[in-house]
Design a protein around this motif. Structure first.
Motif, PDB file in Angstrom:
ATOM      1  N   THR A 362     -20.181-129.031  13.832  1.00  0.00           N
ATOM      2  CA  THR A 362     -21.498-129.243  14.437  1.00  0.00           C
ATOM      3  C   THR A 362     -22.604-129.196  13.397  1.00  0.00           C
ATOM      4  OG1 THR A 362     -20.626-128.100  16.385  1.00  0.00           O
ATOM      5  CG2 THR A 362     -22.994-128.485  16.320  1.00  0.00           C
ATOM      6  N   LEU A 363     -22.403-128.405  12.334  1.00  0.00           N
ATOM      7  CA  LEU A 363     -23.426-128.240  11.311  1.00  0.00           C
ATOM      8  C   LEU A 363     -23.578-129.480  10.449  1.00  0.00           C
ATOM      9  CD1 LEU A 363     -25.397-126.393   9.768  1.00  0.00           C
ATOM     10  CD2 LEU A 363     -23.440-125.540   8.460  1.00  0.00           C
ATOM     11  N   PHE A 364     -22.461-130.099  10.090  1.00  0.00           N
ATOM     12  CA  PHE A 364     -22.503-131.254   9.191  1.00  0.00           C
ATOM     13  C   PHE A 364     -22.464-132.543  10.003  1.00  0.00           C
ATOM     14  CE2 PHE A 364     -20.882-127.817   6.607  1.00  0.00           C
ATOM     15  CZ  PHE A 364     -21.568-127.977   5.425  1.00  0.00           C
ATOM     16  N   PRO A 365     -23.258-133.542   9.611  1.00  0.00           N
ATOM     17  CA  PRO A 365     -23.247-134.809  10.373  1.00  0.00           C
ATOM     18  C   PRO A 365     -21.954-135.590  10.202  1.00  0.00           C
ATOM     19  CG  PRO A 365     -24.637-134.977   8.421  1.00  0.00           C
ATOM     20  CD  PRO A 365     -24.242-133.542   8.531  1.00  0.00           C
ATOM     21  N   GLY A 366     -21.339-135.491   9.026  1.00  0.00           N
ATOM     22  CA  GLY A 366     -20.069-136.171   8.793  1.00  0.00           C
ATOM     23  C   GLY A 366     -18.925-135.184   8.739  1.00  0.00           C
ATOM     24  N   SER A 367     -17.989-135.451   7.836  1.00  0.00           N
ATOM     25  CA  SER A 367     -16.869-134.529   7.667  1.00  0.00           C
ATOM     26  C   SER A 367     -17.316-133.283   6.906  1.00  0.00           C
ATOM     27  CB  SER A 367     -15.731-135.221   6.906  1.00  0.00           C
ATOM     28  OG  SER A 367     -16.177-135.626   5.624  1.00  0.00           O
ATOM     29  N   VAL A 368     -16.666-132.163   7.193  1.00  0.00           N
ATOM     30  CA  VAL A 368     -17.010-130.897   6.552  1.00  0.00           C
ATOM     31  C   VAL A 368     -16.469-130.903   5.123  1.00  0.00           C
ATOM     32  CG1 VAL A 368     -16.843-128.392   6.717  1.00  0.00           C
ATOM     33  CG2 VAL A 368     -16.825-129.782   8.791  1.00  0.00           C
ATOM     34  N   PRO A 369     -17.278-130.517   4.115  1.00  0.00           N
ATOM     35  CA  PRO A 369     -16.779-130.468   2.736  1.00  0.00           C
ATOM     36  C   PRO A 369     -15.586-129.529   2.605  1.00  0.00           C
ATOM     37  CG  PRO A 369     -19.171-130.315   2.765  1.00  0.00           C
ATOM     38  CD  PRO A 369     -18.722-130.232   4.194  1.00  0.00           C
ATOM     39  N   ASP A 370     -14.661-129.925   1.743  1.00  0.00           N
ATOM     40  CA  ASP A 370     -13.430-129.144   1.603  1.00  0.00           C
ATOM     41  C   ASP A 370     -13.691-127.741   1.062  1.00  0.00           C
ATOM     42  OD1 ASP A 370     -11.993-131.269   2.536  1.00  0.00           O
ATOM     43  OD2 ASP A 370     -11.508-132.050   0.541  1.00  0.00           O
ATOM     44  N   ASN A 371     -14.680-127.599   0.171  1.00  0.00           N
ATOM     45  CA  ASN A 371     -14.922-126.267  -0.386  1.00  0.00           C
ATOM     46  C   ASN A 371     -15.414-125.290   0.678  1.00  0.00           C
ATOM     47  OD1 ASN A 371     -17.315-127.637  -0.088  1.00  0.00           O
ATOM     48  ND2 ASN A 371     -18.316-126.667  -1.832  1.00  0.00           N
ATOM     49  N   PHE A 372     -16.191-125.774   1.659  1.00  0.00           N
ATOM     50  CA  PHE A 372     -16.613-124.908   2.757  1.00  0.00           C
ATOM     51  C   PHE A 372     -15.431-124.512   3.625  1.00  0.00           C
ATOM     52  CE2 PHE A 372     -21.123-124.072   3.618  1.00  0.00           C
ATOM     53  CZ  PHE A 372     -21.669-124.594   2.452  1.00  0.00           C
ATOM     54  N   VAL A 373     -14.552-125.464   3.896  1.00  0.00           N
ATOM     55  CA  VAL A 373     -13.366-125.156   4.707  1.00  0.00           C
ATOM     56  C   VAL A 373     -12.490-124.130   4.005  1.00  0.00           C
ATOM     57  CG1 VAL A 373     -11.293-126.122   5.766  1.00  0.00           C
ATOM     58  CG2 VAL A 373     -13.424-127.411   5.810  1.00  0.00           C
ATOM     59  N   ASP A 374     -12.293-124.273   2.686  1.00  0.00           N
ATOM     60  CA  ASP A 374     -11.444-123.336   1.940  1.00  0.00           C
ATOM     61  C   ASP A 374     -12.028-121.931   1.932  1.00  0.00           C
ATOM     62  OD1 ASP A 374      -9.809-125.459   1.423  1.00  0.00           O
ATOM     63  OD2 ASP A 374     -10.630-125.876  -0.574  1.00  0.00           O
ATOM     64  N   ILE A 375     -13.368-121.834   1.808  1.00  0.00           N
ATOM     65  CA  ILE A 375     -14.002-120.516   1.757  1.00  0.00           C
ATOM     66  C   ILE A 375     -13.759-119.745   3.050  1.00  0.00           C
ATOM     67  CG2 ILE A 375     -16.229-119.339   1.695  1.00  0.00           C
ATOM     68  CD1 ILE A 375     -17.207-121.520  -0.217  1.00  0.00           C
ATOM     69  N   PHE A 376     -14.062-120.362   4.180  1.00  0.00           N
ATOM     70  CA  PHE A 376     -13.954-119.649   5.448  1.00  0.00           C
ATOM     71  C   PHE A 376     -12.505-119.550   5.930  1.00  0.00           C
ATOM     72  CE2 PHE A 376     -18.325-121.273   5.434  1.00  0.00           C
ATOM     73  CZ  PHE A 376     -19.005-120.088   5.609  1.00  0.00           C
ATOM     74  N   GLU A 377     -11.644-120.446   5.441  1.00  0.00           N
ATOM     75  CA  GLU A 377     -10.225-120.340   5.771  1.00  0.00           C
ATOM     76  C   GLU A 377      -9.619-119.103   5.123  1.00  0.00           C
ATOM     77  OE1 GLU A 377      -7.266-123.208   4.095  1.00  0.00           O
ATOM     78  OE2 GLU A 377      -7.201-123.888   6.175  1.00  0.00           O
ATOM     79  N   LYS A 378     -10.023-118.816   3.879  1.00  0.00           N
ATOM     80  CA  LYS A 378      -9.539-117.614   3.197  1.00  0.00           C
ATOM     81  C   LYS A 378     -10.068-116.355   3.882  1.00  0.00           C
ATOM     82  CE  LYS A 378      -9.497-115.366  -1.320  1.00  0.00           C
ATOM     83  NZ  LYS A 378      -9.926-115.455  -2.735  1.00  0.00           N
ATOM     84  N   ILE A 379     -11.339-116.385   4.288  1.00  0.00           N
ATOM     85  CA  ILE A 379     -11.918-115.223   4.967  1.00  0.00           C
ATOM     86  C   ILE A 379     -11.213-114.980   6.300  1.00  0.00           C
ATOM     87  CG2 ILE A 379     -14.024-114.350   6.049  1.00  0.00           C
ATOM     88  CD1 ILE A 379     -15.606-115.812   3.916  1.00  0.00           C
ATOM     89  N   ASP A 380     -10.805-116.047   6.964  1.00  0.00           N
ATOM     90  CA  ASP A 380     -10.153-115.912   8.265  1.00  0.00           C
ATOM     91  C   ASP A 380      -8.708-115.451   8.130  1.00  0.00           C
ATOM     92  OD1 ASP A 380      -9.369-116.140  10.915  1.00  0.00           O
ATOM     93  OD2 ASP A 380      -9.074-118.296  10.797  1.00  0.00           O
ATOM     94  N   LEU A 381      -7.935-116.121   7.266  1.00  0.00           N
ATOM     95  CA  LEU A 381      -6.501-115.880   7.222  1.00  0.00           C
ATOM     96  C   LEU A 381      -6.105-114.771   6.254  1.00  0.00           C
ATOM     97  CD1 LEU A 381      -5.272-119.588   7.301  1.00  0.00           C
ATOM     98  CD2 LEU A 381      -5.521-117.993   9.205  1.00  0.00           C
ATOM     99  N   SER A 382      -6.861-114.568   5.188  1.00  0.00           N
ATOM    100  CA  SER A 382      -6.525-113.529   4.211  1.00  0.00           C
ATOM    101  C   SER A 382      -7.270-112.232   4.473  1.00  0.00           C
ATOM    102  CB  SER A 382      -6.830-114.026   2.785  1.00  0.00           C
ATOM    103  OG  SER A 382      -5.999-115.116   2.464  1.00  0.00           O
ATOM    104  N   TYR A 383      -8.582-112.316   4.724  1.00  0.00           N
ATOM    105  CA  TYR A 383      -9.371-111.112   4.964  1.00  0.00           C
ATOM    106  C   TYR A 383      -9.296-110.633   6.410  1.00  0.00           C
ATOM    107  CZ  TYR A 383     -11.507-112.137   0.423  1.00  0.00           C
ATOM    108  OH  TYR A 383     -11.722-112.374  -0.903  1.00  0.00           O
ATOM    109  N   LYS A 384      -8.780-111.483   7.319  1.00  0.00           N
ATOM    110  CA  LYS A 384      -8.622-111.128   8.737  1.00  0.00           C
ATOM    111  C   LYS A 384      -9.951-110.756   9.392  1.00  0.00           C
ATOM    112  CE  LYS A 384      -4.174-111.545   8.201  1.00  0.00           C
ATOM    113  NZ  LYS A 384      -3.464-112.734   8.700  1.00  0.00           N
TER     114      LYS A 384
END
Length: 502
Positions: A362-384
Motif C-alpha cells: 500500500t505504501l509503494f505505488p509499484g512493486s516493493v523494493p527488495d531491500n525493504f522486503v529483506d529488512i522486514f523479512e529478517k525482523i519477522d522471521l529471525s527476530y520474531k
C-alpha cells in the motif's frame, strides 16, 4: 599404564576400585586357562586382589586406601623396582581388556589418586571371535593347545539332533501378554530414589560443576594427528588452567568439539611455549560465531518462508481472520501517503490487523523494493517481532520521513530500532504505540534544546585569512581654481616638450 615419572606412582598414593559385574565359574576358568597364559600368574593375582576389594555379592566402588596395601599383599617391595614391576603387570591387564586405569588430579593436595576399573573376562565365543587375542594365545601356548581349549570350553550339539534346528519355531510368550503395568500413575518418589542410588556412572571427569564442559579426551580424539599444533594440544592434558581457558571460550561462543578442534588447529593460537593466546582464540571464535549466526538466520528465513507457504495452502480460501479492534487512546495519525486512501479509523485497523507485506504494498505505488522486503523479512522471521509491532515500526519510519528530517532509512537504522524494541520487550500493539510516542517526545525535547536546528560539521573547519585593515583618506577633496589649472597644464606641456627633445 603410562607413567612418565615413578614419583607419580608410589605406595603413598590413594586408590580405589570400581566394577559392575561379578565373576562366575566360567569367568574363573577363562581367567585361569585363557588369560593367565597370556599375561602371567602374577597379573591374574593382581586382578583377583582388586576384584576382592569389593564384596562378591555387590558391585560399585571400594573404599579409598593407600597403594601400600597392594604392595604388601602382593609381597612386593615398595621401591623403584617394585613400582616398575606393578606398572608392567597393570599394563598387561590393560592390554587384554581386563583393567582400565585412570589418574585423577586433586588440586587440594596437588597430587594424584588412581582408579582401577575392572572389566569382566570375555565369554569363550567372544574371545575366540577376537582375532588379536586368539593370535596372542596361539603365540603363547601353540595352535593345537588353543584348539584343545576351545573344545573344552564348548559343549557340542548331540549328533542325533543335528539339523533339527531348521524346523525350529519360537513359541515364547512376550512380557506384556502375562504382566500388566499401571503406566497411568507415575511414581515420582520411586524415580527419584532410583536415580539417587543408580549404579551407572558418568564416563569422563567433569571439569568443575559444568556438565557441558569439554575434557581433554574429547579434544584429543578429534584433533588431527598431522597438525603442527598437536604437540601443544597434548600438553593440555595436565594443564588445568589452559583447559579452563578453552572451556571459557567454548561456553562463551557455544562451540562444539569439532569447532574447537578447528580453531585450535589455526596458526597463531599458541605461543612458542605452548600457551593459548586468549585474544586470538576469542577473535577466531567470534568470527565463527558470527558466521554461524548469519547462516542460522538465513536458514530460519527460508524455513519461515516454507511454513508461510504451507499455511497459506492449508488455509481455506473462504476463511476470514478475526479482526482486533483498536482503542481510541492508541490511535496514531495518518501519514500524508495514506490520507487520500483511508481515514484514521481504517488506517489504524490496517496497522493492527494487516500483515506488513500488505502495508508495504500500500505504501509503494509499484512493486516493493527488495531491500525493504529483506529488512522486514529478517525482523519477522529471525527476530520474531510480532506483525502488528512491525506495522507500527513502518509507521514510525514513515513519520520520520514526513517530518522533513534528513534521516536515511537503511538496514542498520531499522535493525537498531527493532533491537531496541526487543530489548524493551515490545510485543503488543499497545506497547509499540506507546514506544513511538515516547520516542517522539524525546526527539521534540532534543530539537527544542538545540534551537530547532542541527549544525553539522563535515571534516575539519578551514581557517580563513584575517582581514587586513586598509587605511582610507576620508578628508574632503580641495577645489582647484582656473589659474591653478592653467598653470598645471603649462607644466605638463613643458614636460612633454622636454621628452621629445631628449
Amino acid at each position: 599404564m603410562r607413567i612418565k615419572s615413578l614419583l607419580h606412582y608410589t605406595e603413598n598414593h590413594p586408590y580405589y576400585v570400581y566394577r559392575n559385574f561379578s565373576l562366575s565359574s566360567l569367568d574363573d576358568r577363562m581367567l585361569s586357562c585363557i588369560y593367565q597364559p597370556m599375561v602371567g600368574a602374577f597379573a591374574i593375582s593382581f586382578y583377583r586382589l582388586l576384584f576382592q576389594r569389593i564384596p562378591v555379592e555387590k558391585i560399585g566402588y571400594s573404599n579409598i586406601d593407600q597403594q601400600r596395601h597392594l604392595f604388601l599383599t602382593l609381597g612386593m617391595d615398595p621401591s623403584e623396582t617394585g613400582r616398575k614391576f606393578l606398572i608392567e603387570q597393570s599394563s598387561k591387564l590393560e592390554a587384554v581388556g581386563l583393567l582400565q586405569t585412570s589418574r585423577i588430579y586433586i588440586p587440594d593436595n596437588d597430587d594424584y589418586m588412581y582408579e582401577y576399573e575392572l572389566t569382566a573376562p570375555l565369554s569363550p565365543s567372544e574371545f575366540f571371535n577376537t582375532q588379536h587375542l586368539t593370535l596372542l594365545l596361539r603365540d603363547k601356548i601353540g595352535k593345537f593347545a588353543v584348539l584343545s581349549l576351545r573344545e573344552e570350553l564348548w559343549t557340542k550339539e548331540p549328533e542325533e539332533w543335528s539339523g533339527a534346528t531348521q524346523n525350529k519355531e519360537n513359541i515364547s510368550v512376550p512380557f506384556y501378554e502375562i504382566f500388566e503395568l499401571n503406566t497411568h500413575v507415575i511414581d515420582y518418589e520411586l524415580e527419584q530414589a532410583l536415580s539417587e542410588v543408580s549404579t551407572t556412572r558418568q564416563s569422563g571427569l567433569q571439569v568443575g560443576e559444568e556438565s557441558n564442559a569439554l575434557n581433554y579426551a574429547d579434544i584429543i580424539l578429534r584433533f588431527p594427528k598431522e597438525s603442527d599444533n598437536r604437540q601443544y594440544v597434548e600438553k593440555l592434558r595436565f594443564n588445568f588452567e589452559q583447559m579452563g581457558i578453552v572451556n571459557y571460550v567454548v561456553n562463551k561462543y557455544d562451540l562444539n568439539v569439532q569447532d574447537l578442534c578447528r580453531l585450535l588447529d589455526e596458526d597463531g593460537i599458541f605461543t612458542a611455549q605452548g600457551d593459548i593466546i586468549l585474544d586470538e582464540l576469542q577473535h577466531q571464535a567470534n568470527l565463527h560465531f558470527r558466521q554461524g549466526k548469519k547462516r542460522q538466520e538465513q536458514r530460519e528465513v527460508q524455513a519461515g518462508k516454507m511454513i508461510s507457504i504451507r499455511q497459506a495452502e492449508e488455509t481455506p480460501t473462504g476463511s476470514l481472520q478475526m479482526e482486533h479492534a483498536v482503542q481510541m487512546e492508541y490511535y496514531v495519525e495518518v501519514p500524508m501517503q495514506f490520507k487520500s486512501k483511508c481515514d484514521i479509523h481504517q488506517y489504524n485497523m490496517m496497522l493492527r490487523n494487516e500483515p506488513y507485506t500488505k502495508l508495504l504494498k500500500t505504501l509503494f505505488p509499484g512493486s516493493v523494493p527488495d531491500n525493504f522486503v529483506d529488512i522486514f523479512e529478517k525482523i519477522d522471521l529471525s527476530y520474531k517481532l510480532p506483525g502488528e509491532v512491525i506495522n507500527i515500526l513502518i509507521h514510525y519510519l514513515i513519520s520520520l520521513l514526513a517530518t522533513g528530517g534528513d534521516q536515511r532509512i537503511n538496514r542498520n537504522f531499522v535493525e537498531a530500532i527493532a533491537s531496541n524494541m526487543l530489548l524493551k520487550q515490545i510485543d503488543t500493539y499497545e506497547k509499540a504505540v506507546q514506544y513511538i510516542k515516547d520516542q517522539s517526545k524525546v526527539k521534540g525535547k532534543q530539537a527544542q534544546a538545540s534551537g530547532g536546528t542541527r549544525s553539522r560539521t563535515y571534516g575539519k573547519t578551514t581557517k580563513m585569512k584575517p582581514e587586513i585593515a586598509v587605511a582610507q583618506d576620508n578628508s574632503p577633496a580641495e577645489e582647484v581654481s582656473e589659474a591653478e589649472f592653467e598653470e598645471m597644464m603649462k607644466m605638463a606641456a613643458e614636460i612633454q616638450a622636454n621628452k621629445k627633445q631628449g
